[in-house]
Design a protein around this motif. Structure first.
Motif, PDB file in Angstrom:
ATOM      1  N   SER A   1       1.038  -1.062  -0.025  1.00 22.54           N
ATOM      2  CA  SER A   1       0.507   0.506   0.129  1.00 22.54           C
ATOM      3  C   SER A   1       0.751   1.360   0.144  1.00 22.54           C
ATOM      4  CB  SER A   1      -1.085  -0.061   1.379  1.00 22.54           C
ATOM      5  OG  SER A   1      -0.048   0.023   2.409  1.00 22.54           O
ATOM      6  N   GLY A   2       2.468   0.929   0.159  1.00 22.08           N
ATOM      7  CA  GLY A   2       3.201   2.149   0.432  1.00 22.08           C
ATOM      8  C   GLY A   2       3.299   3.090  -1.312  1.00 22.08           C
ATOM      9  N   ASP A   3       3.014   1.906  -1.804  1.00 22.67           N
ATOM     10  CA  ASP A   3       4.367   1.938  -2.496  1.00 22.67           C
ATOM     11  C   ASP A   3       3.269   3.092  -3.958  1.00 22.67           C
ATOM     12  OD1 ASP A   3       5.118   2.146  -4.987  1.00 22.67           O
ATOM     13  OD2 ASP A   3       5.235  -0.368  -5.184  1.00 22.67           O
ATOM     14  N   GLN A   4       4.079   4.278  -4.102  1.00 19.34           N
ATOM     15  CA  GLN A   4       3.651   5.010  -5.136  1.00 19.34           C
ATOM     16  C   GLN A   4       3.787   5.273  -6.156  1.00 19.34           C
ATOM     17  OE1 GLN A   4       1.718   7.509  -2.841  1.00 19.34           O
ATOM     18  NE2 GLN A   4       2.017   6.282  -1.159  1.00 19.34           N
ATOM     19  N   ASN A   5       4.614   5.059  -6.416  1.00 19.77           N
ATOM     20  CA  ASN A   5       4.660   5.008  -8.047  1.00 19.77           C
ATOM     21  C   ASN A   5       4.163   4.044  -9.119  1.00 19.77           C
ATOM     22  OD1 ASN A   5       7.439   6.858  -7.646  1.00 19.77           O
ATOM     23  ND2 ASN A   5       8.079   5.128  -6.625  1.00 19.77           N
ATOM     24  N   VAL A   6       2.783   4.000  -8.296  1.00 16.74           N
ATOM     25  CA  VAL A   6       2.270   2.601  -9.273  1.00 16.74           C
ATOM     26  C   VAL A   6       0.276   3.830  -9.758  1.00 16.74           C
ATOM     27  CG1 VAL A   6       3.282   0.416  -8.868  1.00 16.74           C
ATOM     28  CG2 VAL A   6       1.347   1.288  -7.252  1.00 16.74           C
ATOM     29  N   GLU A   7       0.173   3.043 -10.973  1.00 16.93           N
ATOM     30  CA  GLU A   7      -1.472   3.806 -10.562  1.00 16.93           C
ATOM     31  C   GLU A   7      -2.612   2.788  -9.595  1.00 16.93           C
ATOM     32  OE1 GLU A   7      -2.716   5.699 -12.644  1.00 16.93           O
ATOM     33  OE2 GLU A   7      -0.385   6.349 -13.075  1.00 16.93           O
ATOM     34  N   PHE A   8      -2.167   1.378  -9.683  1.00 16.03           N
ATOM     35  CA  PHE A   8      -3.244   0.354  -9.151  1.00 16.03           C
ATOM     36  C   PHE A   8      -2.634   0.115  -7.973  1.00 16.03           C
ATOM     37  CE2 PHE A   8      -3.977   0.928 -13.420  1.00 16.03           C
ATOM     38  CZ  PHE A   8      -5.667   2.151 -13.806  1.00 16.03           C
ATOM     39  N   ARG A   9      -3.071  -0.506  -6.817  1.00 15.51           N
ATOM     40  CA  ARG A   9      -2.874  -1.604  -6.000  1.00 15.51           C
ATOM     41  C   ARG A   9      -3.102  -2.577  -6.313  1.00 15.51           C
ATOM     42  NH1 ARG A   9      -7.008   0.303  -1.864  1.00 15.51           N
ATOM     43  NH2 ARG A   9      -6.076  -1.981  -0.237  1.00 15.51           N
ATOM     44  N   ILE A  10      -2.947  -3.216  -7.438  1.00 10.91           N
ATOM     45  CA  ILE A  10      -2.957  -4.672  -7.873  1.00 10.91           C
ATOM     46  C   ILE A  10      -2.829  -4.707  -8.976  1.00 10.91           C
ATOM     47  CG2 ILE A  10      -4.567  -6.699  -8.717  1.00 10.91           C
ATOM     48  CD1 ILE A  10      -6.916  -4.963  -7.179  1.00 10.91           C
ATOM     49  N   ALA A  11      -1.070  -5.463  -8.901  1.00  9.30           N
ATOM     50  CA  ALA A  11      -0.696  -6.043  -9.854  1.00  9.30           C
ATOM     51  C   ALA A  11      -0.689  -6.061 -10.888  1.00  9.30           C
ATOM     52  CB  ALA A  11       0.651  -7.300  -9.218  1.00  9.30           C
ATOM     53  N   LYS A  12      -1.452  -6.695 -11.426  1.00  6.55           N
ATOM     54  CA  LYS A  12      -1.954  -7.487 -12.964  1.00  6.55           C
ATOM     55  C   LYS A  12      -2.715  -5.867 -13.813  1.00  6.55           C
ATOM     56  CE  LYS A  12      -6.396  -9.463 -11.811  1.00  6.55           C
ATOM     57  NZ  LYS A  12      -7.251 -10.594 -11.498  1.00  6.55           N
ATOM     58  N   LEU A  13      -3.318  -4.955 -12.584  1.00  2.00           N
ATOM     59  CA  LEU A  13      -3.796  -3.995 -13.682  1.00  2.00           C
ATOM     60  C   LEU A  13      -2.450  -3.094 -13.579  1.00  2.00           C
ATOM     61  CD1 LEU A  13      -7.468  -2.953 -11.000  1.00  2.00           C
ATOM     62  CD2 LEU A  13      -6.719  -4.694 -13.306  1.00  2.00           C
ATOM     63  N   ASN A  14      -1.921  -3.154 -13.144  1.00  2.00           N
ATOM     64  CA  ASN A  14      -0.670  -2.268 -13.401  1.00  2.00           C
ATOM     65  C   ASN A  14      -0.025  -3.080 -14.815  1.00  2.00           C
ATOM     66  OD1 ASN A  14       0.209   0.208 -11.576  1.00  2.00           O
ATOM     67  ND2 ASN A  14       0.127  -1.779 -10.171  1.00  2.00           N
ATOM     68  N   GLN A  15       0.168  -3.319 -15.107  1.00  4.17           N
ATOM     69  CA  GLN A  15       0.786  -4.965 -15.913  1.00  4.17           C
ATOM     70  C   GLN A  15      -0.461  -4.466 -17.054  1.00  4.17           C
ATOM     71  OE1 GLN A  15       0.797  -8.948 -14.843  1.00  4.17           O
ATOM     72  NE2 GLN A  15       2.550  -8.478 -13.467  1.00  4.17           N
ATOM     73  N   VAL A  16      -1.483  -4.457 -16.860  1.00  4.76           N
ATOM     74  CA  VAL A  16      -2.118  -4.008 -18.526  1.00  4.76           C
ATOM     75  C   VAL A  16      -2.151  -2.774 -18.807  1.00  4.76           C
ATOM     76  CG1 VAL A  16      -4.747  -4.002 -18.670  1.00  4.76           C
ATOM     77  CG2 VAL A  16      -4.152  -6.361 -17.574  1.00  4.76           C
TER      78      VAL A  16
ATOM     79  N   ALA B   1      -0.913  -1.369 -22.183  1.00  8.37           N
ATOM     80  CA  ALA B   1      -1.630  -0.152 -22.290  1.00  8.37           C
ATOM     81  C   ALA B   1      -0.183   1.010 -23.396  1.00  8.37           C
ATOM     82  CB  ALA B   1      -2.339   0.536 -21.975  1.00  8.37           C
ATOM     83  N   LEU B   2       0.468   1.449 -22.266  1.00  9.19           N
ATOM     84  CA  LEU B   2       1.319   2.382 -22.882  1.00  9.19           C
ATOM     85  C   LEU B   2       2.342   1.857 -23.138  1.00  9.19           C
ATOM     86  CD1 LEU B   2       1.441   4.216 -19.083  1.00  9.19           C
ATOM     87  CD2 LEU B   2       0.068   4.606 -21.058  1.00  9.19           C
ATOM     88  N   ARG B   3       2.819   1.773 -23.601  1.00 11.54           N
ATOM     89  CA  ARG B   3       4.005   0.310 -24.222  1.00 11.54           C
ATOM     90  C   ARG B   3       2.865   0.330 -26.073  1.00 11.54           C
ATOM     91  NH1 ARG B   3       4.967  -3.488 -20.328  1.00 11.54           N
ATOM     92  NH2 ARG B   3       4.056  -4.754 -21.794  1.00 11.54           N
ATOM     93  N   LEU B   4       2.262   0.128 -25.261  1.00 14.91           N
ATOM     94  CA  LEU B   4       1.196   0.211 -27.030  1.00 14.91           C
ATOM     95  C   LEU B   4       1.351   0.987 -27.174  1.00 14.91           C
ATOM     96  CD1 LEU B   4      -0.904  -3.371 -26.627  1.00 14.91           C
ATOM     97  CD2 LEU B   4       0.997  -2.857 -28.183  1.00 14.91           C
TER      98      LEU B   4
ATOM     99  N   ASP C   1     -12.395   2.145 -16.661  1.00 15.57           N
ATOM    100  CA  ASP C   1     -12.167   1.039 -16.222  1.00 15.57           C
ATOM    101  C   ASP C   1     -11.532  -0.350 -15.553  1.00 15.57           C
ATOM    102  OD1 ASP C   1     -14.366   0.700 -18.090  1.00 15.57           O
ATOM    103  OD2 ASP C   1     -12.737  -0.355 -20.267  1.00 15.57           O
ATOM    104  N   LEU C   2     -10.087   0.250 -15.179  1.00  9.96           N
ATOM    105  CA  LEU C   2      -9.522  -0.777 -14.669  1.00  9.96           C
ATOM    106  C   LEU C   2      -9.936  -0.020 -13.346  1.00  9.96           C
ATOM    107  CD1 LEU C   2      -5.693  -0.428 -16.617  1.00  9.96           C
ATOM    108  CD2 LEU C   2      -7.521  -2.721 -15.891  1.00  9.96           C
TER     109      LEU C   2
END
Length: 344
Positions: free
Chosen positions: A31-46, A50-53, A66-67
């Motif tokens: 919960s303390g990780d401030q460098n991610v968009e979402f709290r769930i890893a698989k959603l961050n991977q998606v 999307a950013l890479r594509l 949606d995420l």
């Protein structure tokens, strides 16, 4: 003895740390990780994929919304599971289906996406590639365009209705494929006795698909009627999602007072949809301007345009999430058949 005791204590503490680490859901982030968009890893991977594509800004904003909703639903499910309230695993299965729908919707499921990369209602309808992927829709749209029954603004509204209908068909096909794949997996790994227990779950899945198909058929009938008759003066709403909700509400078990109250709320919701749409248009324009300035190499203007683009992107995401959450709540209330059961 003290040394042995100290070693045993150290081993015990290490085991406790490891147990705590691996008892936590494997895909949930600190919960303390401030460098991610979402709290769930698989959603961050998606999101990172999307950013890479390099999805278009509007598509990125839609995906982000949606995420966010998927994240909220998954975190709520984890609380329910901890309380033992999802014994048959149906809520978990539904979340997995919803996640697969999101992946396929944005071409992030690893399959080749043959749909057009851009789907931007900002462009004038004359310049839009009217690829509705359904000959019936193409025929109706061409008839409406040449009928002379629609003003410029009405034709743009109608195009959004056609696009919305196309999206519903796509989501239905994805959902049907996901359910079929899930059933095939269960047949191979679940014993006959367990399959009997799952019968009611399968029934619910097929009932949901049947409802989606019924909704699609009703939507097509509306488009067919509109294409022939045009918009009437007594048309309650303009936005496709709001029109769909209003049609659903009129068939629900609402009293006259509840229906009138719901209509007023839909007017507020439509204003929210239109405002979100305006921000999407501004976001796309800002992106085009930013690319133009970058091509010129004007660093001063590039910084200013980048700041504006970032602000618009954040605002569009925020509004998109609130709008989709409101849509989710309104749909749920109609499904439950009464305003009094689920006040906002």
């Amino acid at each position: 003895m003290k040394l042995i005791a100290l070693c045993l204590f150290s081993v015990h503490m290490n085991l406790c740390v490891l147990a705590n680490k691996y008892s936590r859901q494997a895909n949930e982030l600190e919960s303390g990780d401030q460098n991610v968009e979402f709290r769930i890893a698989k959603l961050n991977q998606v999101w990172e994929k999307a950013l890479r594509l390099q999805l278009s800004p509007v598509k990125q904003a839609e995906l982000h919304s949606d995420l966010k909703i998927q994240e909220k639903d998954e975190l709520n499910w984890k609380k329910l599971k901890a309380e033992g309230l999802d014994e048959d695993g149906e809520k978990e299965a539904k979340l997995r289906r919803n996640f697969n729908v999101i992946l396929a919707k944005y071409g992030l499921n690893g399959k080749k996406d043959t749909r057009p990369l851009e789907n931007n209602f900002l462009k004038d309808h004359e310049g839009v590639q009217d690829d509705f992927e359904d000959p019936r829709l193409e025929k109706l749209w061409n008839k409406a365009k040449t009928s002379g029954k629609f003003s410029e603004e009405e034709l743009q509204s109608l195009h959004r209705e056609f696009q919305h209908h196309k999206d519903k068909i796509q989501e239905y096909n994805i959902a049907m494929e996901t359910v079929s794949r899930t059933e095939e997996i269960h047949k191979n790994v679940i014993s006959p006795s367990e399959m009997e227990i799952k019968e009611h779950v399968l029934h619910e899945k097929h009932a949901d698909l049947k409802e989606k198909l019924r909704n699609i058929n009703q939507g097509f009938e509306r488009l067919r009627r509109l294409s022939h008759q045009g918009y009437g003066q007594d048309s309650e709403f303009k936005e496709p999602r709001v029109l769909e909700l209003w049609d659903m509400a009129k068939m629900a078990n609402f009293s006259e007072d509840e229906l009138e109250s719901f209509k007023e709320e839909l007017k507020h919701f439509e204003a929210k949809v239109e405002k979100h749409q305006h921000y999407q248009e501004q976001l796309d324009l800002s992106h085009q301007k930013l690319k133009h300035v970058e091509a010129l190499g004007d660093k001063e203007h590039m910084v200013r345009n980048k700041e504006k683009y970032t602000m618009l992107a954040e605002k569009t995401r925020e509004m998109g999430y609130k709008m989709k959450k409101h849509l989710q709540d309104l749909t749920s209330r109609i499904t439950k058949g009464g305003l009094q059961h689920n006040e906002l």
